[in-house]
Design a protein around this motif. Structure first.
Motif, PDB file in Angstrom:
ATOM      1  N   THR A 100       0.827  -1.205   0.000  1.00 49.37           N
ATOM      2  CA  THR A 100       0.000   0.000   0.000  1.00 49.37           C
ATOM      3  C   THR A 100       0.861   1.254   0.000  1.00 49.37           C
ATOM      4  O   THR A 100       0.589   2.208  -0.739  1.00 49.37           O
ATOM      5  CB  THR A 100      -0.953   0.004   1.213  1.00 49.37           C
ATOM      6  OG1 THR A 100      -1.805  -1.138   1.125  1.00 49.37           O
ATOM      7  CG2 THR A 100      -1.797   1.263   1.258  1.00 49.37           C
ATOM      8  N   THR A 101       1.910   1.252   0.819  1.00 50.78           N
ATOM      9  CA  THR A 101       2.816   2.401   0.869  1.00 50.78           C
ATOM     10  C   THR A 101       3.451   2.641  -0.493  1.00 50.78           C
ATOM     11  O   THR A 101       3.512   3.773  -0.986  1.00 50.78           O
ATOM     12  CB  THR A 101       3.903   2.178   1.945  1.00 50.78           C
ATOM     13  OG1 THR A 101       3.263   2.012   3.215  1.00 50.78           O
ATOM     14  CG2 THR A 101       4.868   3.341   2.006  1.00 50.78           C
ATOM     15  N   MET A 102       3.921   1.569  -1.120  1.00 54.61           N
ATOM     16  CA  MET A 102       4.535   1.687  -2.435  1.00 54.61           C
ATOM     17  C   MET A 102       3.550   2.279  -3.443  1.00 54.61           C
ATOM     18  O   MET A 102       3.879   3.201  -4.191  1.00 54.61           O
ATOM     19  CB  MET A 102       5.013   0.321  -2.930  1.00 54.61           C
ATOM     20  CG  MET A 102       5.652   0.355  -4.320  1.00 54.61           C
ATOM     21  SD  MET A 102       5.870  -1.293  -5.068  1.00 54.61           S
ATOM     22  CE  MET A 102       6.958  -2.092  -3.920  1.00 54.61           C
ATOM     23  N   ALA A 107       1.604   6.598  -6.829  1.00 57.02           N
ATOM     24  CA  ALA A 107       0.544   7.463  -7.362  1.00 57.02           C
ATOM     25  C   ALA A 107       0.888   8.932  -7.146  1.00 57.02           C
ATOM     26  O   ALA A 107       0.717   9.754  -8.057  1.00 57.02           O
ATOM     27  CB  ALA A 107      -0.789   7.121  -6.689  1.00 57.02           C
ATOM     28  N   ALA A 108       1.374   9.271  -5.970  1.00 51.58           N
ATOM     29  CA  ALA A 108       1.738  10.664  -5.680  1.00 51.58           C
ATOM     30  C   ALA A 108       2.857  11.158  -6.584  1.00 51.58           C
ATOM     31  O   ALA A 108       2.968  12.361  -6.846  1.00 51.58           O
ATOM     32  CB  ALA A 108       2.140  10.807  -4.213  1.00 51.58           C
ATOM     33  N   ASN A 109       3.674  10.229  -7.071  1.00 54.30           N
ATOM     34  CA  ASN A 109       4.779  10.585  -7.965  1.00 54.30           C
ATOM     35  C   ASN A 109       4.458  10.322  -9.435  1.00 54.30           C
ATOM     36  O   ASN A 109       5.341  10.390 -10.290  1.00 54.30           O
ATOM     37  CB  ASN A 109       6.042   9.817  -7.563  1.00 54.30           C
ATOM     38  CG  ASN A 109       6.665  10.390  -6.319  1.00 54.30           C
ATOM     39  OD1 ASN A 109       7.444  11.325  -6.393  1.00 54.30           O
ATOM     40  ND2 ASN A 109       6.299   9.852  -5.166  1.00 54.30           N
ATOM     41  N   GLY A 110       3.195  10.003  -9.733  1.00 48.85           N
ATOM     42  CA  GLY A 110       2.767   9.816 -11.113  1.00 48.85           C
ATOM     43  C   GLY A 110       3.279   8.546 -11.775  1.00 48.85           C
ATOM     44  O   GLY A 110       3.320   8.466 -13.000  1.00 48.85           O
ATOM     45  N   ILE A 111       3.640   7.537 -10.977  1.00 49.30           N
ATOM     46  CA  ILE A 111       4.140   6.273 -11.534  1.00 49.30           C
ATOM     47  C   ILE A 111       2.991   5.270 -11.554  1.00 49.30           C
ATOM     48  O   ILE A 111       2.513   4.836 -10.502  1.00 49.30           O
ATOM     49  CB  ILE A 111       5.321   5.721 -10.708  1.00 49.30           C
ATOM     50  CG1 ILE A 111       6.455   6.740 -10.623  1.00 49.30           C
ATOM     51  CG2 ILE A 111       5.808   4.402 -11.303  1.00 49.30           C
ATOM     52  CD1 ILE A 111       7.561   6.345  -9.640  1.00 49.30           C
ATOM     53  N   LEU A 161      10.288   2.761  -6.653  1.00 49.77           N
ATOM     54  CA  LEU A 161       9.170   2.041  -6.040  1.00 49.77           C
ATOM     55  C   LEU A 161       9.637   1.242  -4.823  1.00 49.77           C
ATOM     56  O   LEU A 161       8.993   1.258  -3.771  1.00 49.77           O
ATOM     57  CB  LEU A 161       8.497   1.117  -7.061  1.00 49.77           C
ATOM     58  CG  LEU A 161       7.724   1.806  -8.183  1.00 49.77           C
ATOM     59  CD1 LEU A 161       7.331   0.798  -9.256  1.00 49.77           C
ATOM     60  CD2 LEU A 161       6.507   2.525  -7.638  1.00 49.77           C
ATOM     61  N   ILE A 162      10.755   0.546  -4.971  1.00 51.34           N
ATOM     62  CA  ILE A 162      11.285  -0.226  -3.839  1.00 51.34           C
ATOM     63  C   ILE A 162      11.684   0.700  -2.695  1.00 51.34           C
ATOM     64  O   ILE A 162      11.475   0.384  -1.520  1.00 51.34           O
ATOM     65  CB  ILE A 162      12.467  -1.119  -4.286  1.00 51.34           C
ATOM     66  CG1 ILE A 162      11.952  -2.269  -5.160  1.00 51.34           C
ATOM     67  CG2 ILE A 162      13.253  -1.666  -3.092  1.00 51.34           C
ATOM     68  CD1 ILE A 162      10.973  -3.203  -4.471  1.00 51.34           C
ATOM     69  N   SER A 163      12.205   1.879  -3.010  1.00 48.50           N
ATOM     70  CA  SER A 163      12.601   2.811  -1.940  1.00 48.50           C
ATOM     71  C   SER A 163      11.387   3.271  -1.126  1.00 48.50           C
ATOM     72  O   SER A 163      11.518   3.585   0.052  1.00 48.50           O
ATOM     73  CB  SER A 163      13.348   4.015  -2.515  1.00 48.50           C
ATOM     74  OG  SER A 163      12.466   4.917  -3.158  1.00 48.50           O
ATOM     75  N   PHE A 164      10.201   3.294  -1.742  1.00 48.16           N
ATOM     76  CA  PHE A 164       8.997   3.720  -1.030  1.00 48.16           C
ATOM     77  C   PHE A 164       8.618   2.762   0.097  1.00 48.16           C
ATOM     78  O   PHE A 164       8.018   3.178   1.083  1.00 48.16           O
ATOM     79  CB  PHE A 164       7.811   3.869  -1.992  1.00 48.16           C
ATOM     80  CG  PHE A 164       7.963   4.943  -3.026  1.00 48.16           C
ATOM     81  CD1 PHE A 164       8.650   6.121  -2.763  1.00 48.16           C
ATOM     82  CD2 PHE A 164       7.397   4.783  -4.285  1.00 48.16           C
ATOM     83  CE1 PHE A 164       8.777   7.115  -3.729  1.00 48.16           C
ATOM     84  CE2 PHE A 164       7.510   5.765  -5.260  1.00 48.16           C
ATOM     85  CZ  PHE A 164       8.209   6.936  -4.977  1.00 48.16           C
ATOM     86  N   VAL A 165       8.935   1.467  -0.026  1.00 47.95           N
ATOM     87  CA  VAL A 165       8.507   0.507   1.000  1.00 47.95           C
ATOM     88  C   VAL A 165       9.137   0.813   2.357  1.00 47.95           C
ATOM     89  O   VAL A 165       8.592   0.440   3.388  1.00 47.95           O
ATOM     90  CB  VAL A 165       8.765  -0.971   0.604  1.00 47.95           C
ATOM     91  CG1 VAL A 165       8.095  -1.308  -0.706  1.00 47.95           C
ATOM     92  CG2 VAL A 165      10.231  -1.315   0.590  1.00 47.95           C
ATOM     93  N   TYR A 166      10.257   1.506   2.370  1.00 44.54           N
ATOM     94  CA  TYR A 166      10.913   1.848   3.636  1.00 44.54           C
ATOM     95  C   TYR A 166      10.135   2.903   4.419  1.00 44.54           C
ATOM     96  O   TYR A 166      10.429   3.149   5.575  1.00 44.54           O
ATOM     97  CB  TYR A 166      12.356   2.285   3.383  1.00 44.54           C
ATOM     98  CG  TYR A 166      13.192   1.186   2.775  1.00 44.54           C
ATOM     99  CD1 TYR A 166      13.609   0.102   3.537  1.00 44.54           C
ATOM    100  CD2 TYR A 166      13.534   1.206   1.421  1.00 44.54           C
ATOM    101  CE1 TYR A 166      14.361  -0.918   2.980  1.00 44.54           C
ATOM    102  CE2 TYR A 166      14.293   0.185   0.854  1.00 44.54           C
ATOM    103  CZ  TYR A 166      14.693  -0.869   1.633  1.00 44.54           C
ATOM    104  OH  TYR A 166      15.431  -1.892   1.082  1.00 44.54           O
TER     105      TYR A 166
END
Length: 185
Positions: A100-102, A107-111, A161-166
């Protein structure tokens, strides 16, 4: 205006902007209190219900019925499989929160992402839990997470995307000590 109504990964851009703006103008909105009630049934079987929580400066009333989860153990751990065991729920919570975090940050970054799967494994030695070896940790010794991400995205976006999971709250909970108080009522 059309861009703000656009849905990316199931989120509306306008909703993200409105939420961030509201929190920036009143940080108290960001404070939540989540609650779980649990009752022992028999042996390793117990049941949790989750309904009410505090968030956005109010008690939430959006849930009319509680979510109910049975916890148990497999027979090898002296249970009868009435539900997943609590350490499996931790993996479920971690997987769900990281995903969910990813997706929210994507979405907030337009990906835009087409498909995400994760595979988690937790290594646990029950000698610690059973008090047989005090040098063995009671919980997971290690958790491995692998993501499969599909979409028309670059390798740089994949790494982003992987960095977002942190940023996942559950990732933080399982990787940092959280003060827990235990008392009788």
């Amino acid at each position: 205006m059309e861009t703000l109504e656009k849905r990316i990964n199931g989120f509306k851009s306008q909703d993200i902007m409105d939420t961030v703006g509201a929190i920036q103008s009143n940080p108290e909105i960001a404070k939540f209190i989540f609650r779980v009630r649990n009752q022992w049934i028999a042996g390793g079987h117990n049941r949790s219900s989750i309904k009410d929580f505090y968030g956005g400066c109010v008690e939430d009333e959006s849930r009319t019925e509680p979510f109910v989860f049975d916890n148990s153990e497999p027979p090898i751990l002296l249970g009868n499989n009435e539900g997943a065991n609590p350490v499996e729920y931790i993996l479920h919570g971690l997987a769900g929160c990281m995903t969910t975090t990813m997706m929210l940050h994507a979405a907030a970054n337009g990906i835009e992402v087409e498909h995400v799967e994760s595979y988690l494994e937790g290594d646990l030695d029950v000698q610690g839990f059973l008090g047989l070896d005090n040098s063995v940790r009671n919980g997971y010794q290690n958790i491995k997470v692998n993501f499969k991400i599909e979409g028309n995205i670059t390798e740089e976006q994949r790494r982003q995307l992987i960095s977002f999971v942190y940023k996942s709250p559950v990732f933080d909970i399982v990787t940092n000590k959280v003060p827990v108080s235990v008392s009788l009522i």
